[in-house]
Design a protein around this motif. Structure first.
Motif, PDB file in Angstrom:
ATOM      1  N   LEU A 281       0.819  -1.139   0.148  1.00  0.00           N
ATOM      2  CA  LEU A 281       0.051  -0.548   0.305  1.00  0.00           C
ATOM      3  C   LEU A 281       0.976   0.877   0.476  1.00  0.00           C
ATOM      4  CD1 LEU A 281      -2.867  -0.873   2.328  1.00  0.00           C
ATOM      5  CD2 LEU A 281      -2.816  -0.843  -0.029  1.00  0.00           C
ATOM      6  N   LEU A 282       1.862   1.263   1.001  1.00  0.00           N
ATOM      7  CA  LEU A 282       2.672   2.803   0.792  1.00  0.00           C
ATOM      8  C   LEU A 282       3.815   2.995  -0.687  1.00  0.00           C
ATOM      9  CD1 LEU A 282       4.787   2.161   4.687  1.00  0.00           C
ATOM     10  CD2 LEU A 282       3.134   3.392   3.721  1.00  0.00           C
ATOM     11  N   VAL A 283       3.840   1.530  -1.138  1.00  0.00           N
ATOM     12  CA  VAL A 283       4.368   1.526  -2.523  1.00  0.00           C
ATOM     13  C   VAL A 283       3.675   2.266  -3.799  1.00  0.00           C
ATOM     14  CG1 VAL A 283       5.045   0.666  -4.463  1.00  0.00           C
ATOM     15  CG2 VAL A 283       5.869  -0.119  -2.317  1.00  0.00           C
ATOM     16  N   ARG A 284       2.305   1.601  -3.918  1.00  0.00           N
ATOM     17  CA  ARG A 284       1.179   2.620  -4.314  1.00  0.00           C
ATOM     18  C   ARG A 284       0.812   3.969  -4.409  1.00  0.00           C
ATOM     19  NH1 ARG A 284      -2.012  -0.526  -7.586  1.00  0.00           N
ATOM     20  NH2 ARG A 284      -2.323  -2.865  -7.096  1.00  0.00           N
ATOM     21  N   ILE A 285       0.428   4.158  -2.705  1.00  0.00           N
ATOM     22  CA  ILE A 285       0.635   5.991  -2.589  1.00  0.00           C
ATOM     23  C   ILE A 285       2.273   6.356  -2.458  1.00  0.00           C
ATOM     24  CG2 ILE A 285      -1.341   5.550  -1.651  1.00  0.00           C
ATOM     25  CD1 ILE A 285       0.920   6.245   1.667  1.00  0.00           C
ATOM     26  N   GLY A 286       3.022   6.304  -4.085  1.00  0.00           N
ATOM     27  CA  GLY A 286       4.073   6.841  -3.539  1.00  0.00           C
ATOM     28  C   GLY A 286       5.543   6.602  -2.886  1.00  0.00           C
TER      29      GLY A 286
ATOM     30  N   THR B 295       9.644   5.362  -1.882  1.00  0.00           N
ATOM     31  CA  THR B 295      10.097   4.452  -2.691  1.00  0.00           C
ATOM     32  C   THR B 295       9.853   3.081  -2.182  1.00  0.00           C
ATOM     33  OG1 THR B 295      11.535   5.135  -0.945  1.00  0.00           O
ATOM     34  CG2 THR B 295      11.301   6.180  -3.292  1.00  0.00           C
ATOM     35  N   ASP B 296      10.486   2.063  -2.375  1.00  0.00           N
ATOM     36  CA  ASP B 296      10.467   0.883  -2.051  1.00  0.00           C
ATOM     37  C   ASP B 296      11.152   0.318  -0.763  1.00  0.00           C
ATOM     38  OD1 ASP B 296       9.355  -0.204  -4.401  1.00  0.00           O
ATOM     39  OD2 ASP B 296      10.193  -1.046  -5.405  1.00  0.00           O
ATOM     40  N   HIS B 297      12.281   0.974  -0.556  1.00  0.00           N
ATOM     41  CA  HIS B 297      13.420   0.680   0.431  1.00  0.00           C
ATOM     42  C   HIS B 297      12.421   1.377   2.126  1.00  0.00           C
ATOM     43  CE1 HIS B 297      14.908   4.337  -1.526  1.00  0.00           C
ATOM     44  NE2 HIS B 297      14.703   5.022  -0.902  1.00  0.00           N
ATOM     45  N   THR B 298      12.147   2.600   1.726  1.00  0.00           N
ATOM     46  CA  THR B 298      11.673   3.354   2.233  1.00  0.00           C
ATOM     47  C   THR B 298      10.219   2.528   3.043  1.00  0.00           C
ATOM     48  OG1 THR B 298      12.660   5.586   1.177  1.00  0.00           O
ATOM     49  CG2 THR B 298      10.646   5.709   2.821  1.00  0.00           C
ATOM     50  N   ALA B 299       9.904   2.356   2.148  1.00  0.00           N
ATOM     51  CA  ALA B 299       8.561   1.191   2.780  1.00  0.00           C
ATOM     52  C   ALA B 299       8.775   0.227   3.698  1.00  0.00           C
ATOM     53  CB  ALA B 299       7.251   1.106   1.728  1.00  0.00           C
ATOM     54  N   ARG B 300       9.799  -0.920   2.717  1.00  0.00           N
ATOM     55  CA  ARG B 300      10.178  -1.618   4.030  1.00  0.00           C
ATOM     56  C   ARG B 300      10.871  -1.015   5.149  1.00  0.00           C
ATOM     57  NH1 ARG B 300      12.519  -6.272   0.195  1.00  0.00           N
ATOM     58  NH2 ARG B 300       9.749  -6.133   0.339  1.00  0.00           N
ATOM     59  N   LEU B 301      11.986  -0.266   5.664  1.00  0.00           N
ATOM     60  CA  LEU B 301      11.706   0.909   6.686  1.00  0.00           C
ATOM     61  C   LEU B 301      10.823   0.950   7.353  1.00  0.00           C
ATOM     62  CD1 LEU B 301      14.879   2.634   5.179  1.00  0.00           C
ATOM     63  CD2 LEU B 301      15.223   0.359   6.046  1.00  0.00           C
ATOM     64  N   LEU B 302       9.863   0.944   7.464  1.00  0.00           N
ATOM     65  CA  LEU B 302       8.435   1.286   7.954  1.00  0.00           C
ATOM     66  C   LEU B 302       8.001   0.550   8.109  1.00  0.00           C
ATOM     67  CD1 LEU B 302       7.465   5.125   5.820  1.00  0.00           C
ATOM     68  CD2 LEU B 302       7.745   4.945   8.064  1.00  0.00           C
TER      69      LEU B 302
ATOM     70  N   ALA C 296      20.787   1.889   4.444  1.00  0.00           N
ATOM     71  CA  ALA C 296      19.910   2.293   3.661  1.00  0.00           C
ATOM     72  C   ALA C 296      19.406   3.910   3.152  1.00  0.00           C
ATOM     73  CB  ALA C 296      18.477   3.045   4.374  1.00  0.00           C
ATOM     74  N   PRO C 297      19.621   4.134   1.398  1.00  0.00           N
ATOM     75  CA  PRO C 297      19.837   5.353   1.499  1.00  0.00           C
ATOM     76  C   PRO C 297      19.358   6.743   1.856  1.00  0.00           C
ATOM     77  CG  PRO C 297      18.717   3.751  -0.487  1.00  0.00           C
ATOM     78  CD  PRO C 297      18.612   3.313   1.167  1.00  0.00           C
ATOM     79  N   LEU C 298      19.490   7.114   2.847  1.00  0.00           N
ATOM     80  CA  LEU C 298      18.546   7.995   3.431  1.00  0.00           C
ATOM     81  C   LEU C 298      19.427   8.504   4.286  1.00  0.00           C
ATOM     82  CD1 LEU C 298      14.667   6.598   3.599  1.00  0.00           C
ATOM     83  CD2 LEU C 298      15.547   8.409   2.621  1.00  0.00           C
ATOM     84  N   HIS C 299      19.647   9.546   4.412  1.00  0.00           N
ATOM     85  CA  HIS C 299      19.713  10.461   5.778  1.00  0.00           C
ATOM     86  C   HIS C 299      19.135   9.785   7.406  1.00  0.00           C
ATOM     87  CE1 HIS C 299      22.894  12.558   3.635  1.00  0.00           C
ATOM     88  NE2 HIS C 299      20.991  13.502   3.235  1.00  0.00           N
TER      89      HIS C 299
END
Length: 280
Positions: A71-76, A78-85, A149-152
């Motif tokens: 659902l998170l991916v569907r609303i925009g 990103t894959d890695h952010t959705a998995r971390l959440l 992860a590619p995030l600050h």
């Protein structure tokens, strides 16, 4: 064996072009059929065959995303952010059910004893605890994944904080609806909750993800005890009066500014990853 993989399917399998479920059927059959394995070896060169097995292993080993992640991916997102959440510990069913159970019991106690302070004192601590449990090597089982992860670090911390606060405040809001007789008084937990959470995050940049929320939670309990000792039996405790609410809003604003100024600390020591739980 009463059947064998068709020649066209075997050729597509060898070139990595056979789609599921035929690919899974062929793979299962090949593990038990020496004849088809021999046909596969004769029809492909060893390099292509090894590449096919590698593609199959990758397909079978890839983790299946959960419903929330999809659902998170569907609303925009990103894959890695959705998995971390979705990997955040306090967003799992066990934590949310525990919070709901605690709130239900507290609401029942309030209705029986006619003491809204029980709920107002507990509700701000739940978001603080939820955010504290969402990061740090000692508390987060996915900490290593979050670090690479590619995030600050600060951005990921804020993403998780917003997600956890949304879930926590929603639970608190549902509990508030069960106390309609107290009117706006039942919402007096909101500003203290924001003040405790932002203060805990601001101090975590220096004290670590365990000590900081523990100190903030202890300070809140101390304030409640002192306020209770200075008030009469039927009066509203100071933190839930207009003055107390204004003070909570001021603390939340000041803590948010301090947190923003300390944002770089979460990149040098990602997500509060302090050795030994201190800021040394």
């Amino acid at each position: 064996m009463t059947w064998h993989v068709a020649e066209d399917d075997l050729r597509a399998y060898a070139h990595g072009e056979l789609a599921p479920p035929l690919m899974w059927s062929a793979d299962t059959h090949l593990t038990a059929c020496a004849e088809c394995r021999a046909r596969l070896a004769r029809s492909t060169d060893p390099v292509a065959l090894d590449a096919g097995w590698e593609r199959l292993d990758a397909e079978l080993d890839v983790p299946r995303p959960s419903l929330t992640e999809r659902l998170l991916v569907r609303i925009g997102v990103t894959d890695h952010t959705a998995r971390l959440l979705t990997a955040t510990p306090v967003l799992r069913r066990s934590w949310l059910l525990s919070v709901l159970f605690l709130l239900v019991m507290t609401v029942l106690a309030v209705r029986l004893a006619d003491q809204p302070t029980l709920f107002l004192g507990l509700a701000p601590l739940l978001p603080l605890a939820g955010v504290a449990l969402s990061y740090g090597p000692a508390l987060d089982p996915t900490y290593e994944m979050a670090v690479v992860a590619p995030l600050h670090g600060f951005r990921l911390l804020m993403i998780r904080t917003v997600a956890v606060l949304t879930a926590g405040l929603a639970c608190n809001g549902l509990a508030t609806l069960a106390l309609p007789g107290y009117g706006l008084m039942a919402l007096a937990w909101l500003l203290p909750a924001l003040a405790l959470t932002t203060t805990g995050l601001a101090l975590a940049a220096r004290l670590g993800p365990v000590l900081a929320p523990a100190l903030v939670g202890g300070a809140w309990l101390t304030v409640l005890v002192v306020a209770a000792s200075d008030s009469s039996a039927n009066s509203t405790l100071a933190p839930f009066t207009a003055v107390g609410q204004s003070a909570a809003a001021g603390v939340a604003l000041l803590a948010a500014l301090l947190l923003y100024q300390s944002r770089d600390r979460f990149d040098t020591r990602p997500l509060g990853g302090f050795h030994g739980g201190d800021g040394a």
